[in-house]
Design a protein around this motif. Structure first.
Motif, short mmCIF file in Angstrom:
data_model
loop_
_atom_site.label_atom_id
_atom_site.label_comp_id
_atom_site.label_asym_id
_atom_site.label_seq_id
_atom_site.Cartn_x
_atom_site.Cartn_y
_atom_site.Cartn_z
N PRO A 123 15.94 -8.27 6.62
CA PRO A 123 15.66 -7.44 7.81
C PRO A 123 14.18 -7.16 7.92
N PRO A 124 13.66 -7.07 9.13
CA PRO A 124 12.22 -6.80 9.29
C PRO A 124 11.85 -5.43 8.75
N ILE A 125 10.63 -5.35 8.23
CA ILE A 125 10.13 -4.08 7.69
C ILE A 125 9.81 -3.13 8.84
N GLN A 126 10.27 -1.93 8.72
CA GLN A 126 10.00 -0.94 9.75
C GLN A 126 8.54 -0.52 9.70
N VAL A 131 3.09 0.59 5.70
CA VAL A 131 1.93 1.05 4.93
C VAL A 131 2.28 1.16 3.46
N GLN A 132 3.46 1.68 3.15
CA GLN A 132 3.86 1.86 1.77
C GLN A 132 4.05 0.53 1.04
N VAL A 133 4.43 -0.52 1.78
CA VAL A 133 4.71 -1.82 1.16
C VAL A 133 3.46 -2.69 1.09
N VAL A 134 2.68 -2.72 2.17
CA VAL A 134 1.58 -3.68 2.29
C VAL A 134 0.27 -3.14 1.72
N GLU A 135 0.03 -1.85 1.83
CA GLU A 135 -1.26 -1.30 1.39
C GLU A 135 -1.54 -1.54 -0.09
N PRO A 136 -0.56 -1.40 -1.01
CA PRO A 136 -0.86 -1.74 -2.42
C PRO A 136 -1.26 -3.19 -2.62
N ILE A 137 -0.69 -4.10 -1.83
CA ILE A 137 -1.04 -5.52 -1.94
C ILE A 137 -2.49 -5.72 -1.52
N LEU A 138 -2.92 -5.08 -0.45
CA LEU A 138 -4.29 -5.22 0.03
C LEU A 138 -5.29 -4.60 -0.95
N LYS A 139 -4.93 -3.47 -1.53
CA LYS A 139 -5.84 -2.84 -2.49
C LYS A 139 -6.00 -3.70 -3.75
N GLU A 140 -4.92 -4.30 -4.19
CA GLU A 140 -5.01 -5.18 -5.35
C GLU A 140 -5.86 -6.40 -5.04
N TYR A 141 -5.76 -6.89 -3.80
CA TYR A 141 -6.58 -8.05 -3.41
C TYR A 141 -8.06 -7.72 -3.45
N ASN A 158 9.62 -9.90 5.68
CA ASN A 158 9.83 -10.16 7.10
C ASN A 158 9.08 -9.09 7.88
N LEU A 159 7.85 -9.44 8.28
CA LEU A 159 7.02 -8.46 8.98
C LEU A 159 7.47 -8.24 10.41
N GLY A 160 8.19 -9.22 10.97
CA GLY A 160 8.69 -9.07 12.33
C GLY A 160 7.56 -8.92 13.34
N GLU A 161 7.66 -7.90 14.15
CA GLU A 161 6.66 -7.66 15.20
C GLU A 161 5.48 -6.83 14.70
N ASN A 162 5.45 -6.53 13.42
CA ASN A 162 4.37 -5.70 12.87
C ASN A 162 3.29 -6.52 12.18
N ALA A 163 3.24 -7.83 12.43
CA ALA A 163 2.23 -8.67 11.77
C ALA A 163 0.82 -8.27 12.19
N ASP A 200 -2.88 -14.14 18.58
CA ASP A 200 -2.49 -12.92 19.30
C ASP A 200 -2.37 -11.74 18.33
N ASP A 201 -1.87 -11.99 17.11
CA ASP A 201 -1.76 -10.92 16.12
C ASP A 201 -3.14 -10.37 15.74
N VAL A 202 -4.10 -11.28 15.53
CA VAL A 202 -5.45 -10.84 15.17
C VAL A 202 -6.08 -10.06 16.32
N ALA A 203 -5.91 -10.58 17.55
CA ALA A 203 -6.49 -9.90 18.71
C ALA A 203 -5.85 -8.52 18.90
N LYS A 204 -4.53 -8.45 18.72
CA LYS A 204 -3.85 -7.16 18.89
C LYS A 204 -4.28 -6.18 17.80
N GLY A 205 -4.52 -6.69 16.57
CA GLY A 205 -4.98 -5.82 15.50
C GLY A 205 -6.35 -5.21 15.79
N PHE A 206 -7.27 -6.03 16.30
CA PHE A 206 -8.60 -5.49 16.65
C PHE A 206 -8.53 -4.59 17.88
#
Length: 437
Positions: A123-126, A131-141, A158-163, A200-206
């Motif tokens: 199921p896609p991540i809500q 933030v709770q799932v992805v932020e530790p991965i980014l900090k470790e990177y 499954n990031l779904g529409e939150n990519a 589109d994901d990168v543009a939407k993020g910025f």
């Protein structure tokens, strides 16, 4: 004695009649004539032809295609391909495979069923849990810089529409960090583009970053310029279309967003701007040449011997951002103590190395590596400084007493290669080395 009855005989108390006597007693016209029945295994069906006068239909049972067990529809087996022990349908040998799919076939391998992996869609991540799932991965990177690890971790989700949240979160984490981490963030966005992120994901993020730039500026006053640099770098890496900045002209009311877009426009408009944007964050960390790093460390130590400011020396070492190369500082500090040959230099270097060691800026492995390099080169150093062995021993003893030099490394301290003796009249006493001045 029993008397026999008429047309019969008595045997063991039973009266037996002969066949002839029985036939003679019943008139011929009254006899029941019964015909022998031929039993078949077929049961009557609705579509079976009627039996006329006890006779079977013209088609014999032997040649009928209907099942004699009363099953089936009367069709040929296996579409005309025959059954057990037959050759099969014509041309079926062209489609044979090494593995049979029939569970009744002797060559059927049931263990193959265990190897079948059933893929389940996660199921896609809500958005609340992202933030709770992805932020530790980014900090470790940001600590290790391994994009492959981040990519494999994100592909399992499954990031779904939150990519589009990935660029936003990565840039937000890099705002209050150093240029080296910002360079790593730009590399991460470029490596995720095409695998996890679309244009589109990168543009939407910025877009989300520009919309919330007012709040980001409260914690990071330089956020508008940094976001502008990120946008320009994303355009240079082909993660954003070149028209992205132009699409905002005349449509932005926020002054912070206008500052960011103007910064990106200036960087993209300068001569050879796309090529220069590869170094928009400068060259930091391990990307610097080794000679440059050594020169910086020697200068840092010389300034420390002049000022005695441990905090400033620590700050300068952190700015180099090369924790894997800190053994060079240990090596250069020891060489400087041997060449200076003074108690003051030795005591000051002991204080500096002890402070860096206790704050874990210089790890125990880096400390060991630095001294092992000294042990390997002490013979060459002693050519220029004859008392190098004695000076190294005294410096190592002080550093070990201060708790900054591990015991295992201290026990490996090399001895002097040759003892210098005085004349025989002195009883063979060892001549002492000149004291430190």
């Amino acid at each position: 004695m029993e008397q026999p009855m008429e047309n019969g005989e008595v045997e063991n108390g039973n009266v037996l009649f002969s066949k002839d006597s029985m036939e003679n007693d019943v008139p011929k016209e009254d006899r029941v004539i019964r015909k022998a029945k031929r039993l078949t295994k077929l049961s009557p069906r609705k579509d079976d032809p009627p039996v006329v006068n006890g006779n079977l239909p013209p088609v014999s049972v032997k040649n009928m295609r209907k099942s004699r067990m009363g099953l089936g529809r009367g069709l040929p087996k296996k579409g005309g391909a025959g059954g057990k022990g037959t050759w099969g349908a014509p041309g079926s040998e062209l489609y044979e495979t090494s593995e049979t799919q029939d569970a009744h076939d002797p060559n059927y391998d049931s263990e193959k069923e265990e190897d079948i992996v059933v893929e389940t869609v996660k199921p896609p991540i809500q958005e609340n849990d992202l933030v709770q799932v992805v932020e530790p991965i980014l900090k470790e990177y940001l600590e290790c810089g391994d994009t492959e690890d981040v990519l494999s971790s994100l592909q399992e989700m499954n990031l779904g529409e939150n990519a589009h949240k990935l660029p936003e979160m990565a840039v937000s984490l890099a705002l209050d960090r150093k240029a080296h981490h910002r360079e790593l963030t730009s590399i991460l966005i470029s490596d995720l583009y095409g695998n996890i992120l679309s244009q589109d994901d990168v543009a939407k993020g910025f877009d989300q970053l520009l919309a919330g730039l007012t709040d980001l500026s409260l914690d990071a006053p330089d956020a508008p310029n940094v976001i502008g640099q990120f946008i320009a770098r994303a355009v240079a890496d082909d993660c954003l279309p070149p028209k992205y900045v132009a699409s905002y002209k005349g449509k932005v009311d926020c002054p912070h967003a206008r500052t960011a877009l103007d910064k990106a426009d200036v960087l993209l408009s300068m001569k050879h701007g796309i090529v220069r944007l590869d170094n928009v964050w400068g060259m930091g960390g391990g990307n610097r040449p080794v000679k440059y790093l050594i020169k910086k460390m020697v200068l840092l130590l010389k300034e420390y011997l002049s000022s005695g400011d441990i905090a400033e020396a620590t700050r300068c070492l952190k700015e180099l951002e090369v924790p894997h190369f800190n053994h060079e500082l240990v090596y250069e500090a020891t060489v400087m103590v041997i060449e200076d040959s003074s108690e003051r230099a030795a005591d000051m270097m002991v204080k500096l190395l002890k402070s860096l060691y206790e704050t874990n800026i210089i790890s125990i492995d880096q400390m060991k590596m630095g001294f092992k390099r000294i042990f390997e080169n002490i013979a060459d150093i002693s050519i220029d400084v004859p008392s190098a062995y004695n000076l190294l021993d005294r410096f190592g003893t002080k550093l070990h007493a201060a708790g900054a030099l591990p015991t295992s490394t201290y026990n490996e301290m090399p001895n002097r290669g040759r003892k210098r003796f005085v004349s025989e009249g002195d009883g063979g006493r060892i001549k002492e080395d000149p004291p430190l001045h």
